[in-house]
Design a protein around this motif. Structure first.
Motif, short mmCIF file in Angstrom:
data_model
loop_
_atom_site.label_atom_id
_atom_site.label_comp_id
_atom_site.label_asym_id
_atom_site.label_seq_id
_atom_site.Cartn_x
_atom_site.Cartn_y
_atom_site.Cartn_z
N ASP A 72 0.58 -1.34 -0.43
CA ASP A 72 0.40 -0.02 0.21
C ASP A 72 0.97 1.24 0.04
O ASP A 72 1.84 1.34 0.64
CB ASP A 72 -0.66 -0.40 1.42
N CYS A 73 0.58 2.38 -1.00
CA CYS A 73 1.65 3.53 -1.49
C CYS A 73 1.25 4.46 -2.01
O CYS A 73 0.31 3.96 -2.55
CB CYS A 73 2.48 3.15 -1.95
N THR A 74 1.04 6.13 -1.55
CA THR A 74 0.81 6.79 -3.30
C THR A 74 2.20 6.87 -3.83
O THR A 74 3.51 6.73 -4.12
CB THR A 74 1.04 8.33 -2.00
N ALA A 75 1.48 5.79 -4.80
CA ALA A 75 2.80 5.15 -5.81
C ALA A 75 2.97 6.80 -6.81
O ALA A 75 2.55 7.99 -6.80
CB ALA A 75 2.29 4.57 -6.84
N ARG A 76 4.95 6.19 -6.72
CA ARG A 76 6.03 7.49 -7.42
C ARG A 76 5.59 6.51 -8.99
O ARG A 76 6.18 5.47 -8.68
CB ARG A 76 6.43 8.71 -7.18
N PRO A 77 6.13 7.59 -10.68
CA PRO A 77 7.03 6.92 -11.64
C PRO A 77 8.20 6.75 -11.31
O PRO A 77 8.82 6.72 -10.49
CB PRO A 77 7.37 7.75 -12.34
N THR A 78 8.61 5.60 -11.85
CA THR A 78 9.93 4.81 -11.40
C THR A 78 10.55 4.70 -13.43
O THR A 78 10.23 6.01 -14.10
CB THR A 78 9.50 2.84 -11.84
N ASP A 79 11.66 4.95 -12.95
CA ASP A 79 13.14 4.89 -13.52
C ASP A 79 12.48 4.87 -15.06
O ASP A 79 12.98 4.57 -16.33
CB ASP A 79 14.61 4.39 -13.20
N LEU A 80 11.49 3.49 -14.82
CA LEU A 80 10.93 2.73 -16.25
C LEU A 80 10.13 3.51 -16.96
O LEU A 80 10.59 3.39 -17.92
CB LEU A 80 10.78 1.25 -15.88
N LEU A 81 9.05 4.26 -16.48
CA LEU A 81 8.27 4.52 -17.02
C LEU A 81 8.84 5.54 -17.99
O LEU A 81 8.19 6.19 -18.92
CB LEU A 81 7.12 4.82 -15.59
N ALA A 82 9.29 6.19 -17.32
CA ALA A 82 10.18 7.63 -17.58
C ALA A 82 11.34 7.80 -19.12
O ALA A 82 11.16 8.19 -20.33
CB ALA A 82 11.88 8.18 -17.09
N GLN A 83 10.56 6.27 -19.96
CA GLN A 83 11.17 5.39 -21.14
C GLN A 83 10.43 5.17 -21.60
O GLN A 83 10.34 4.40 -22.93
CB GLN A 83 12.72 4.74 -20.66
N MET A 84 8.84 5.16 -21.14
CA MET A 84 8.06 4.85 -21.78
C MET A 84 6.89 6.13 -22.09
O MET A 84 5.66 6.03 -20.93
CB MET A 84 6.83 3.51 -21.22
N PRO A 85 7.17 6.85 -22.84
CA PRO A 85 6.12 8.53 -22.62
C PRO A 85 5.06 7.65 -23.17
O PRO A 85 3.72 8.52 -22.48
CB PRO A 85 7.24 9.03 -23.95
N THR A 86 4.55 6.60 -23.63
CA THR A 86 2.56 6.97 -24.06
C THR A 86 1.97 6.07 -22.68
O THR A 86 0.69 6.44 -22.30
CB THR A 86 2.90 5.99 -25.58
N ALA A 87 2.80 5.07 -21.79
CA ALA A 87 2.40 4.67 -20.90
C ALA A 87 1.99 6.11 -20.12
O ALA A 87 1.21 5.93 -19.37
CB ALA A 87 3.03 3.79 -20.47
N ALA A 88 3.15 6.69 -19.77
CA ALA A 88 2.60 7.79 -19.06
C ALA A 88 2.58 8.80 -19.13
O ALA A 88 1.18 9.23 -18.21
CB ALA A 88 4.82 8.40 -18.80
N ALA A 89 1.79 9.06 -20.25
CA ALA A 89 0.69 10.39 -20.87
C ALA A 89 0.09 9.22 -20.97
O ALA A 89 -1.60 9.99 -19.97
CB ALA A 89 0.78 10.62 -22.37
N LEU A 90 -0.43 7.89 -21.28
CA LEU A 90 -1.92 8.03 -20.39
C LEU A 90 -2.48 7.70 -19.49
O LEU A 90 -3.54 8.22 -18.86
CB LEU A 90 -1.78 5.82 -21.33
N LEU A 91 -1.11 6.93 -18.26
CA LEU A 91 -1.85 7.19 -16.66
C LEU A 91 -1.58 8.51 -17.27
O LEU A 91 -2.86 9.05 -15.41
CB LEU A 91 -0.22 6.01 -16.68
N ALA A 92 -1.54 9.47 -16.45
CA ALA A 92 -1.77 10.62 -16.67
C ALA A 92 -2.96 11.25 -17.35
O ALA A 92 -3.60 12.17 -16.52
CB ALA A 92 -1.02 11.95 -16.95
N ASP A 93 -3.80 10.96 -18.45
CA ASP A 93 -4.91 10.97 -18.73
C ASP A 93 -6.04 10.52 -17.90
O ASP A 93 -6.74 10.93 -17.77
CB ASP A 93 -4.41 10.87 -20.38
#
Length: 282
Positions: A72-93
């Motif tokens: 259980d946590c308040t999640a923050r982006p990992t170093d891998l997500l920084a290399q996956m801009p499409t996934a990062a944008a979807l999660l933000a949207d």
């Protein structure tokens, strides 16, 4: 009910649903990222799987993609997500409140055994979302005595407090983006766009007592030849072929070891049933 049938104890209602439809070009970009990003795939929870199940984190407590033990946590982006801009944008949207986000890869001829998740659901409401990125028709979920291929192109909701399992019989690898999210207004907005009866559903035939006895006898033959692991997996795989009451596969393995005169192994498998089917988050 026919006296010769051994039926499951719960129905499909509330266990799985299709939610928001995703654009095909978006899914293709997500798939490309999942297949090409330098993911530190990790094998965890070995007792829950046959081997061949790997995960890597996109959002978690530490920001380390190799940290895959869910909590259980308040999640923050990992170093891998920084290399996956499409996934990062979807999660933000989507604008959801994320507890944990990961990629999960299941190889051919691999199984996640029957289990349940999420002890904390009684305290904090949360939900598990699946986005299939790379899959095939021999990869399917079993829950409520029903076989469901989680096809691409949609966000799926799975309620993992019900006993469930996953397999990928023939391959290629099945890769899903899985997000555990807290219930909030953004989630409720997404959940309202649901189709509670997915098209790709196939009820499993109820197991007969004769069929279970026959499978147990076949497992005993394997064990007598020295193939004890194969005998255990033969019984565990029943969950993906026939509808049975919760934990039947584990009970059969305990019965097998009792017949073999191995009380320690029988006790161990009874404990495994209690652990895998208890409501603990993973």
């Amino acid at each position: 009910m026919d006296d010769d049938e051994v039926r499951p104890l719960h129905s499909l209602s509330g266990q799985v649903a299709q939610l928001h439809r995703l654009d095909a070009s978006l899914v293709e970009r997500l798939r490309h990222e999942a297949l090409t990003a330098p993911a530190p795939w990790k094998s965890a929870y070995g007792e829950y799987q046959s081997g061949g199940w790997w995960t890597t984190s996109l959002m978690n407590a530490t920001g380390d993609a190799a940290d895959v033990t869910i909590g259980d946590c308040t999640a923050r982006p990992t170093d891998l997500l920084a290399q996956m801009p499409t996934a990062a944008a979807l999660l933000a949207d989507l604008g959801l409140s994320y507890m944990w986000v990961r990629l999960a890869r299941l190889e051919a001829n691999a199984f996640l055994w029957e289990h349940r998740d999420y002890d904390e659901l009684d305290q904090v409401e949360r939900h598990r979302l699946h986005i299939p990125l790379h899959t095939n028709s021999s990869a399917f979920l079993v829950t409520g005595g029903t076989k469901i291929h989680m096809a691409g192109g949609r966000i799926w909701r799975l309620t993992p407090t019900f006993p469930h399992g996953v397999c990928n019989l023939l391959g290629p690898d099945r890769i899903h983006l899985i997000a555990d999210v807290y219930a909030d207004d953004a989630y409720q907005h997404l959940a309202h766009r649901s189709q509670t009866h997915p098209a790709s559903v196939e009820p499993l035939p109820p197991a007969s007592r004769a069929e279970l006895a026959e499978r147990l006898a076949a497992a005993r033959c394997l064990a007598d030849l020295g193939y004890v692991d194969a005998a255990e997996q033969l019984l565990l795989r029943l969950f993906y072929a026939v509808a049975m009451p919760e934990g039947t596969g584990y009970d059969l393995i305990a019965d097998l070891h009792t017949a073999l005169g191995d009380a320690e192994a029988a006790t161990r498998w009874k404990a495994a049933k209690d652990k895998l089917l208890a409501r603990t988050a993973r």
